[in-house]
Enzyme design. Sequence first.
Site, PDB file in Angstrom:
ATOM      1  N   GLY A 125      -9.893  -3.957   0.609  1.00  0.00           N
ATOM      2  CA  GLY A 125      -9.319  -3.799   1.940  1.00  0.00           C
ATOM      3  C   GLY A 125      -9.681  -2.473   2.577  1.00  0.00           C
ATOM      4  O   GLY A 125     -10.672  -1.829   2.232  1.00  0.00           O
ATOM      5  N   THR A 158       0.876  -1.159   0.000  1.00  0.00           N
ATOM      6  CA  THR A 158       0.000   0.000   0.000  1.00  0.00           C
ATOM      7  C   THR A 158       0.914   1.209   0.000  1.00  0.00           C
ATOM      8  O   THR A 158       2.022   1.139   0.510  1.00  0.00           O
ATOM      9  CB  THR A 158      -0.894   0.028   1.255  1.00  0.00           C
ATOM     10  N   ARG A 210     -12.386  -8.695  -3.568  1.00  0.00           N
ATOM     11  CA  ARG A 210     -11.953  -8.280  -2.235  1.00  0.00           C
ATOM     12  C   ARG A 210     -11.507  -6.820  -2.214  1.00  0.00           C
ATOM     13  O   ARG A 210     -10.788  -6.352  -3.096  1.00  0.00           O
ATOM     14  CB  ARG A 210     -10.815  -9.186  -1.767  1.00  0.00           C
TER      15      ARG A 210
END
Length: 312
Positions: free
Chosen positions: A207, A177, A205
């Site tokens: 996050g 990230t 998905r």
Amino acid sequence: MKNPPAWSLVVHGGCGQLSPETLPGPEAECRAGLSAALAAGKAVLSDGGSAVDAVVAAVSVLEDHPLFNAGRGAVFTAEGRTELDAAVMDGASRKAGAVAGVTRTRNPVQLARAVMQRSPHVLLARDGADVFALEQGLPQVEPGWFRVESRWQALQMMKAAAARGEELFDADLKYGTVGAVARDAHGHLAAATSTGGLTGKRWGRIGDSPLIGAGTLADDRSVALSCTGSGEGFIRAGVGHEMGALVRLAGLSPAQAAERALADVNALGGTGGIIFIGSDGMPGWVFSTPGMFRGRATACDEDQVAIWGSEG
């Protein structure tokens, strides 16, 4: 620093089980990428620009750098796609913009800013976010532009392990990230985060990175922060909201709030890191992994770029 700086900036490029052997590229190139992101943000802040412009500029540099898992260099899903998430928040107005699962926008953080500034919404996802990017005239690229061979090989390694009945979860390697937080000379805060997510992620998905109050938060009343780590843990702990509340309502310093919030993530079985700047402009970071790509700059100190836990 004895006195609050006129402006300050912190960036990160992810964290995890880092060692000299597991770095995504030569250490000098990783540090140079962080320095370039700091330089981009500093150029805005030192010229009297806004914290929002500074964090977007810094994160855009990291998105264009192939050694960081955001934009170009993003990891691949199980289906061999790149699906990108990003968020931006303005601490002065508490306006925010975020995107999830975008596939063709060169700089997702700039798309997140467009959502914040040019739409009535906060979070756009997938096809709708891609359409909005086209309508806003943001630079688009073919999916192959995001491909970096090492990321592709990481997916192949994961698939081969799965075929042998083994599980190789991306979290065992590195949390990819990038993010930036800033306080400008006018006293306003901003935060931005961008990611390609987890290698081999499935089922769409998403996050914590594009979730305001989880992986990203900026509020002039308390703190600006950007997180990296076990996304599910940061979501469950509501790290951004928790830190803001601890500073604003419980009277903790941003550093104390970050330590407590990260301890909560750890208690849930996750690990990671947080960069932050308080309303007084004092920058900092915490992390519970062996290393985190990070750097900071202020109007009154020399820049600092670091990777390893021993670097302070």
